[in-house]
Design an enzyme around this catalytic site. Structure first.
Site, PDB file in Angstrom:
ATOM      1  N   ASN A 165       0.845  -1.187   0.000  1.00 51.48           N
ATOM      2  CA  ASN A 165       0.000   0.000   0.000  1.00 51.48           C
ATOM      3  C   ASN A 165       0.880   1.237   0.000  1.00 51.48           C
ATOM      4  OD1 ASN A 165      -2.586   1.601   0.681  1.00 51.48           O
ATOM      5  ND2 ASN A 165      -1.212   2.159   2.363  1.00 51.48           N
ATOM      6  N   GLU A 166       0.656   2.108  -0.973  1.00 49.17           N
ATOM      7  CA  GLU A 166       1.301   3.415  -1.059  1.00 49.17           C
ATOM      8  C   GLU A 166       2.821   3.360  -0.823  1.00 49.17           C
ATOM      9  OE1 GLU A 166      -1.068   5.946   1.492  1.00 49.17           O
ATOM     10  OE2 GLU A 166      -2.704   5.982   0.031  1.00 49.17           O
ATOM     11  N   PRO A 167       3.533   2.619  -1.672  1.00 50.00           N
ATOM     12  CA  PRO A 167       4.986   2.507  -1.498  1.00 50.00           C
ATOM     13  C   PRO A 167       5.743   3.775  -1.873  1.00 50.00           C
ATOM     14  CG  PRO A 167       4.301   1.364  -3.486  1.00 50.00           C
ATOM     15  CD  PRO A 167       3.039   1.771  -2.773  1.00 50.00           C
ATOM     16  N   ALA A 188      -0.343   0.490  -6.213  1.00 50.85           N
ATOM     17  CA  ALA A 188      -1.131   1.004  -5.079  1.00 50.85           C
ATOM     18  C   ALA A 188      -0.568   2.299  -4.516  1.00 50.85           C
ATOM     19  CB  ALA A 188      -1.231  -0.052  -3.975  1.00 50.85           C
TER      20      ALA A 188
END
Length: 599
Positions: free
Chosen positions: A222-224, A260
């Protein structure tokens, strides 16, 4: 001139040659307009004309909205979580796909805001893996038994696998450094991560079956591009290579996505990471196999309409529908530029703002989440995302990042579908959407949003989600989409939304149906506004109790379902193809679902 008294009687139907009767205040005319009991003098806005062409079928209507998610995985199997999941699971277009964070994390397995854990992976003193799927299975089983499906987020890093460099980070709150940042680190050994993912995939295959899992969605991390990932973009691509190889070794038909990342703007880290990831999947050297590229089954990224910081004295600010939709457009354009315009897209967090766990006590602007504004915002955003889906020729599915928080004060303003078991107006929007039909019909509205208005009102529109946007001067857009159900009935969703939460004008709506066959029809209108399908309004009338007693709770709870405006109406069409028109009034924040069925 005296204004008509407020009323909740139904609107009236008429054919184009029937004059409305001025003695009936519920037939809207330029001289006489319906107003809400909470509004002053009504606006003299022009009538919005909407036409549904019932004679032309646009093909299957994708129910693209059946995706929800939240941070706290352990809330899933709590009584309140099961109750809310069951409400989604009983909607007519279930299953809903459920995404949640922290599924691999190490911890107490007690859910708290913005954290969760399952202890699915640990190691003994010799470094050998210890697998315990107790809580992992509990979460997935709760989703499945509710009638829904998992959207499996593969993250975050178990403590035993995390690069031990995280231990050198100072504790920010005197807590366990792993809980603060350790779970964001890449693995110390990517081969161990590969074996871990392979073990998880084999466990899932054995417990649920490969054919069932083929209907799920999987997403890596998630949101790397922000603080959820302490590695580089290259590290993320490497993690994807090992993940994809392991997952598809055990589950060849599983659908896996990335990256993501957060909202895509003209110039930001999310754009850079997403471009690097897509190029890697297309032509990069695979870190696991040494081959070229990696298998990507669909694409995910996020979009938020605003940023509300922690500030108890914050000046008025509101979310922007246009900003959220603009980010989705940027993401779709980027996918097209990189040659992935044939893949489905899930906007795996598509929300008015970026802080789900914050409430009114953190920022007073969170008040919108309790009200009909939240419902009209989501309806407007999702409708415009549908337009983008048609424009780009791909399925784009928005995921609402919202759930519930156990034991919170009633209507605390967190981004939730329910509070103390009471459904908010936004849940009733999904109850409306679930009633939409299986085939699309053409709909035209002269009140449709003008995208140029979005850009004009927000400084730095292409650079960041707004934090100080007041909505002043925003258009009240009135639009929607129409469908035909398998039983032949027509289902038309109409929303009215103005970004300015304090806008209280009303607009006359003329909803015309072209192409109806001769006969008699039953017409029902469901409505979300300030006095329909709105438990929050009843909660206010009950004195805004933080923890309602049994009597007040029952009164509030009684108002949390989807309501109709008045009794069903009967429409006579004297000859085939003759247009029939429904007149009604929409406040600036409202959603209607009009169902027309032959008697």
């Amino acid at each position: 001139m005296a204004q008509p008294a407020p009323s909740r009687r139904p609107p009236q139907l008429r054919t184009p040659h029937t004059r409305p009767t001025l003695g009936d205040e519920l037939i809207v005319t330029p001289q006489r307009r319906l107003r809400s009991p909470h509004q002053g003098a009504p606006s003299m806005a022009n009538t919005c004309h909407i036409t549904v062409d019932t004679a032309h079928d646009l093909g299957p209507l994708d129910h693209s909205w059946n995706f929800i998610g939240y941070d706290e995985c352990n809330y899933t199997y709590m009584p309140e979580g099961r109750q809310l999941l069951a409400r989604f699971g009983t909607l007519s277009d279930a299953p809903y796909y459920v995404r949640t964070h922290f599924m691999f994390c190490t911890g107490s397995c007690n859910g708290t805001q913005k954290f969760g854990s399952t202890n699915v992976y640990r190691e003994n003193a010799q470094g050998d893996p210890i697998y315990d799927f107790t809580y992992y299975d509990l979460i997935l089983d709760a989703i499945l038994t509710s009638g829904n499906k998992p959207f499996v987020e593969l993250g975050f890093m178990p403590q035993a696998l995390a690069d031990p460099a995280y231990r050198n980070q100072p504790s920010l709150a005197g807590m366990d450094v792993y809980r603060e940042v350790g779970w964001t680190y890449p693995p110390a050994d990517y081969r161990k991560w590969h074996d871990f993912i392979l073990a998880v995939a084999r466990h899932l295959a054995g417990r649920y079956g490969a054919s069932e899992i083929a209907s799920w969605y999987f997403e890596l991390w998630n949101e790397p591009d922000i603080c959820y990932w302490s590695g580089t973009a290259e590290d993320y691509c490497t993690l994807y290579d090992f993940t994809e190889h392991a997952l598809h070794e055990a589950l060849p038909d599983a659908r896996l996505s990335g990256p993501a990342c957060t909202g895509i703007f003209a110039h930001n880290g999310a754009r850079d990471l997403m471009r690097a990831f897509l190029r890697h999947c297309r032509e990069g050297r695979n870190a696991c196999t040494g081959a070229t590229g990696a298998c990507l089954d669909f694409i995910t990224f996020h979009a938020k309409g605003s940023v509300f910081p922690a500030d108890v004295t914050a000046a008025k600010a509101v979310p922007s529908v246009g900003s959220l939709v603009h980010q989705v457009r940027f993401g779709l354009e980027l996918a097209r530029e990189e040659g992935f315009d044939d893949l489905d897209v899930v906007v795996s967090e598509a929300d008015p703002d970026g802080w789900s766990a914050g409430g009114i006590a953190d920022n007073p602007n969170m008040r919108y989440r309790n009200t009909e504004y939240y419902a009209s915002y989501v309806a407007a955003a999702y409708s415009r995302i549908r337009d983008l889906s048609r424009e780009f020729g791909v399925h784009v599915r928005p995921l609402a990042w919202a759930f519930m928080f156990p034991q919170e004060e009633c209507f605390a303003g967190t981004r939730t579908f329910a509070t103390q078991g009471i459904a908010k107006p936004v849940f009733n929007l999904f109850a409306m959407l679930a009633r939409m039909g299986s085939h699309g019909l053409p709909l035209r509205s002269d009140g449709a949003p003008d995208p140029a208005c979005d850009r004009r009102l927000i400084p730095d529109f292409d650079e960041a989600a707004p934090s100080h946007y007041t909505g002043a001067g925003a258009q009240t857009a009135i639009d929607g989409f129409a469908s035909r159900a398998d039983d032949g009935s027509l289902r038309t969703l109409v929303y009215a939304h103005c970004d300015d939460i304090d806008e209280d004008g009303v607009t006359d709506v003329e909803l015309r149906f072209d192409g109806l066959g001769k006969g008699r029809y039953r017409v029902v209108q469901y409505r979300i506004d300030d006095c329909h399908s709105n438990a929050h309004a009843v909660w206010l009338a009950q004195g805004s109790p933080k923890y309602p007693d049994d009597r007040k709770y029952a009164t509030i709870k009684q108002a949390d379902g989807l309501e109709t405006i008045g009794e069903p109406l009967t429409l006579d069409v004297s000859e085939s193809g003759r247009p029939a028109t429904l007149w009604f009034v929409m406040p600036a924040h409202a959603v209607s679902l009009v169902r027309v069925e032959r008697l």
